[in-house]
Scaffold this active site. Structure first.
Site, PDB file in Angstrom:
ATOM      1  N   ASP A  96     101.410  44.465  18.020  1.00 36.90           N
ATOM      2  CA  ASP A  96     100.740  44.679  19.147  1.00 36.90           C
ATOM      3  C   ASP A  96      99.258  45.498  18.912  1.00 36.90           C
ATOM      4  OD1 ASP A  96     101.474  47.294  18.149  1.00 36.90           O
ATOM      5  OD2 ASP A  96     102.736  47.604  19.968  1.00 36.90           O
ATOM      6  N   HIS A  97      99.451  45.879  17.517  1.00 40.28           N
ATOM      7  CA  HIS A  97      97.977  46.680  17.167  1.00 40.28           C
ATOM      8  C   HIS A  97      96.816  46.137  16.759  1.00 40.28           C
ATOM      9  CE1 HIS A  97     100.402  50.559  18.306  1.00 40.28           C
ATOM     10  NE2 HIS A  97      99.533  51.240  17.468  1.00 40.28           N
ATOM     11  N   ASP A 161     105.855  54.737  15.581  1.00 41.77           N
ATOM     12  CA  ASP A 161     104.691  55.124  16.561  1.00 41.77           C
ATOM     13  C   ASP A 161     105.151  56.214  17.367  1.00 41.77           C
ATOM     14  OD1 ASP A 161     102.395  53.207  17.811  1.00 41.77           O
ATOM     15  OD2 ASP A 161     103.369  54.611  19.333  1.00 41.77           O
ATOM     16  N   ARG A 449      96.093  58.871  25.175  1.00 41.03           N
ATOM     17  CA  ARG A 449      95.528  59.793  24.162  1.00 41.03           C
ATOM     18  C   ARG A 449      93.949  59.528  24.272  1.00 41.03           C
ATOM     19  NH1 ARG A 449      98.962  59.329  18.877  1.00 41.03           N
ATOM     20  NH2 ARG A 449     100.240  60.739  20.375  1.00 41.03           N
ATOM     21  N   SER A 646      99.075  60.558  16.573  1.00 43.79           N
ATOM     22  CA  SER A 646      99.786  59.395  16.195  1.00 43.79           C
ATOM     23  C   SER A 646     100.571  59.715  14.865  1.00 43.79           C
ATOM     24  CB  SER A 646      98.934  57.989  15.602  1.00 43.79           C
ATOM     25  OG  SER A 646      98.134  57.700  16.739  1.00 43.79           O
ATOM     26  N   ARG A 648     100.983  57.713  12.369  1.00 47.06           N
ATOM     27  CA  ARG A 648     100.565  57.272  10.823  1.00 47.06           C
ATOM     28  C   ARG A 648     100.740  57.974   9.473  1.00 47.06           C
ATOM     29  NH1 ARG A 648      94.509  56.668  13.438  1.00 47.06           N
ATOM     30  NH2 ARG A 648      95.844  56.231  15.111  1.00 47.06           N
TER      31      ARG A 648
END
Length: 756
Positions: A96-97, A161, A449, A646, A648
């Site tokens: 999806d990213h 995520d 965000r 995030s 990440r």
């Protein structure tokens, strides 16, 4: 491995939960909140686990793991390096990213498939090899797809995520983690997290008119701030909670990530029951109803919440006004009636350059239906959106359902461009042709965000957030000075009119959802025989080499790479946008390290000073590589809530790859602190936060007596200044005995591989 959430699986989870909860109840002899029931029901050792909220580290057994394509690359590379062949818990990957928004769904999908084919093939093959369910590009955003297919009340899920808590709208404890944490669970080990304290949000009254679930969480962001939920679970309760749709609850728990919360959750109720049945999971709903007492707080909690929560926030939904938050941070909140005044006082650009609705936060059938009510009013008066207007459906199921029922046509009729079923502008995948980097402008979205440069890579884009209906209403005016509750618009015929509040929209489609599983690829039997190949010269993917183990010596005279001032999110440490294409290539993506972080001495973003030559204004990644080439480790000093945002883990892996030994801050965000530990970096905090001010531009830092590193034992640091003078500081850390082993081994993955 069974990927689907079946009634048999859920029944087994509830049976185990009930047994473990009763064991802990026997130990503590008190009533429990919902969050406690789920936590205690998933303890690896319910009889021996220490249980001190805010202090203990809980070892838990998650029921599921979910990963999106940007984070899954590094997570799967780590899993392939772990020596494990098949996942031990149901796991899914969702593409999806990597789909960039530009001209519309069809063209953008074609571009994404062309640009990312190597990555998609890797993810598909690695998933097949590891027994992981794979959702292809275009299937939808991870959190919406999980809600539609896998979420269930009382479950425990971790996801790579930060907005994984979206599933809290369906009564799950769903927690955002880094990829290394996901690998722990996938490999069959217990997953560790600090035992969170509890914030209870008591909802009373009922929403009406313009007010929506989005306004609840935007208001709460203003109350608690972006660090107010750190190491806390937010549990909603009260009569108001029972009036909110399941997807509305998901909107609220999704944005709990903006509070820094470990997760957020609602108790099981009739709204969740209805959603499960509408998404063809009636058998799961039946099982949940039989265990309703396990999926709600004990009755005594709502009667006397102060006895069970560390903090309580009261919200009267009947009095709540629509909110707009931003720019720059999701906790810059105010009611919409205050927006015009704030825009004028701050000198922000009032004219909007774009309006955007949808994403994982606000793309439910109910959301889109309320937005369409406003769109239809505008169309009736001959109006179209005067600015670019984009719509991001959350899943293919949502897209096909609103296409069938006419909502899509209504949004397109006022100028909407429908984007792919993906994250797009919400996570920086937005190719803008109208504004260049450095040009000041304002946008309004229903995303979650809004850090600088978050949406389009332009730090001068001021990003505001509201509900979908508020976004469309203000977007129609073209200006942030418009108040939809009181102001008038001018129709296409030149006549003025006032928008009516959106009518109560159906929470679920009367004709049912259009089921869409076309994008799902189940793992084959005997998948461990599948080869996963990575080309040695690939620019997108790179096999991982183990980080070196600690040599047992103190860190002496390490150069200060950077002292960061103010907000430093994972977006600042490892920006997304165009860099997403390198999420599977650690060397290449490390060239973005700290490029958004503000140097405390110069005020520049991403620039540092070479302590050996005295040269200033050097790109931080290049400077780090210079030190690394000379065999030098280095440190970074940060401010409050360092690493928020995030999940990440590249924001930890890139520093480790380029030589970070320690990050020293006033305080950390939860996920990032764990990610640093996983990669063998020491996350340290000033015992006295004022010591941050003692750090000078040309400092070297020594960390002493590391051979004695242990839980709750402070570390001594020495700042060696350019003039030869020194400052000795005390630094704290939250490493457990197990996490100390990660540091000594060089990373948690090294330790895991050594245990296979």
């Amino acid at each position: 491995m069974q990927i689907e959430t079946t009634k048999e699986m859920v029944s087994s989870v509830y049976a185990t939960m009930a047994e473990r909860v009763e064991k802990v109840r026997g130990r503590l002899n008190r009533k429990f909140t919902l969050a406690e029931k789920v936590l205690f029901g998933h303890l690896d050792d319910p009889e021996g686990q220490e249980l001190k909220a805010g202090e203990s580290i809980l070892a838990l057994r998650p029921d599921r793991v979910a990963m999106q394509d940007a984070t899954a690359q590094m997570a799967l590379l780590q899993f392939l390096s772990s020596g494990k062949s098949q996942t031990a818990v149901p796991t899914t990957v969702h593409c999806d990213h990597l789909i960039r928004a530009h001209s519309g769904a069809n063209n953008d999908m074609k571009t994404a498939l062309d640009e990312n084919r190597e990555v998609y093939d890797f993810l598909k093959d690695a998933s097949a090899r590891s027994g992981i369910g794979f959702w292809q590009p275009g299937s939808g955003i991870i959190h919406q797809v999980v809600l539609e297919n896998y979420g269930f009340p009382g479950g425990l899920m971790i996801g790579t995520d930060s907005h994984t808590p979206n599933a809290g709208g369906l009564g799950m404890l769903a927690i955002g983690v880094g990829g290394a944490d996901a690998v722990d669970a996938m490999a069959g080990f217990a997953w560790e997290v600090k035992y969170p304290k509890l914030i209870g949000v008591h909802l009373k009254g009922e929403m009406s008119g313009w007010t929506s679930p989005k306004d609840i969480i935007c208001y709460l962001c203003g109350v608690l701030t972006t660090k107010g939920g750190t190491n806390r679970i937010i549990e909603y309760f009260g009569p108001g909670a029972r009036t909110i749709s399941c997807t509305g609850k998901g909107t609220i728990t999704n944005m709990g990530a903006e509070l820094g919360a470990t997760t957020s959750v609602f108790p099981f109720d009739d709204k969740m029951d209805a959603y499960l049945r509408a998404t063809k999971r009636a058998d799961v709903a039946d099982v949940a109803k039989k265990h309703r007492d396990l999926l709600q707080a004990d009755p005594e909690v709502e009667k006397d919440p102060a006895k069970y929560f560390d903090q309580i926030v009261e919200i009267d939904l009947s009095k709540l006004e629509p909110q707009v938050v931003g720019p720059g941070s999701p906790d810059v909140a105010r009611p919409v009636s205050q927006l015009k005044k704030d825009v004028s006082a701050k000198g922000w650009p009032a004219n909007l350059s774009a309006a955007l609705v949808g994403s994982c936060t606000n793309s439910s059938y109910e959301d889109i239906s309320r937005a369409v009510d406003i769109a239809n009013q505008a169309a009736k008066h001959g109006m179209k959106m005067p600015i670019p207007f984009m719509v991001s459906p959350g899943s293919d199921q949502i897209y096909k359902t609103i296409q069938r029922d006419g909502q899509l046509t209504a949004l397109e009729a006022i100028g909407g461009t429908v984007l792919a079923n993906a994250c797009g502008p919400c996570i920086g995948q937005w190719k803008r042709d109208d504004f260049k980097k450095g040009q000041s402008n304002s946008i309004l979205s229903s995303f979650n965000r809004n850090f600088p440069a978050r949406n389009d890579g332009n730090p001068e884009t001021l990003s505001f957030i509201g509900s979908p209906e508020t976004v469309i209403a203000i977007g129609l005016s073209g200006t942030l000075s418009f108040n939809p509750l009181s102001d008038e618009l001018t129709g296409g015929d030149g006549r003025k009119f006032r928008l009516e509040p959106p009518r109560k929209a159906p929470e679920l489609p009367a004709k049912g959802f259009v089921e869409s599983l076309a994008g799902y690829v189940a793992p084959p039997p005997n998948g461990e025989k599948i080869a996963v190949n990575v080309a040695p010269d690939s620019k997108r993917l790179q096999l991982l080499a183990p980080f070196s183990a600690w040599d047992g010596k103190d860190f002496l005279k390490l150069p200060l790479l950077l002292k960061v001032k103010g907000k430093c999110t994972t977006d600042h440490i490892s920006p997304a946008g165009p860099w997403l294409r390198f999420r599977g290539h650690l060397d290449n993506i490390s060239d973005n390290m700290f490029t958004g972080a503000i140097n405390a001495f110069s005020g520049e973003a991403g620039k540092g000073t070479n302590l050996e030559t005295g040269e200033k204004g050097l790109p931080v990644p290049a400077l780090a590589r210079t030190y690394k080439a000379k065999g030098l480790r280095w440190v970074v000093v940060g401010d409050e809530n360092y690493g928020e945002g995030s999940s990440r883990e590249h924001a930890a892996m890139s520093p480790r790859f380029l030589g970070a030994a320690a990050i020293i801050t006033k305080s950390f965000a939860r996920i990032h602190e764990t990610n640093l530990k996983k990669q063998g970096i020491l996350p340290l905090t000033f015992a006295n936060s004022a010591d941050y001010d003692k750090v000078q531009e040309f400092d070297h830092v020594s960390l002493l007596d590391l051979k004695d590193i242990a839980p709750n034992r402070e570390i001594t640091a020495v700042l060696i200044h350019k003039d030869g003078k020194e400052d000795r500081l005390s630094l704290k850390h939250t490493l457990t005995s197990e996490q100390v082993k990660w540091f000594k081994a060089g990373s948690a993955l090294n330790l895991m591989a050594g245990r296979k």
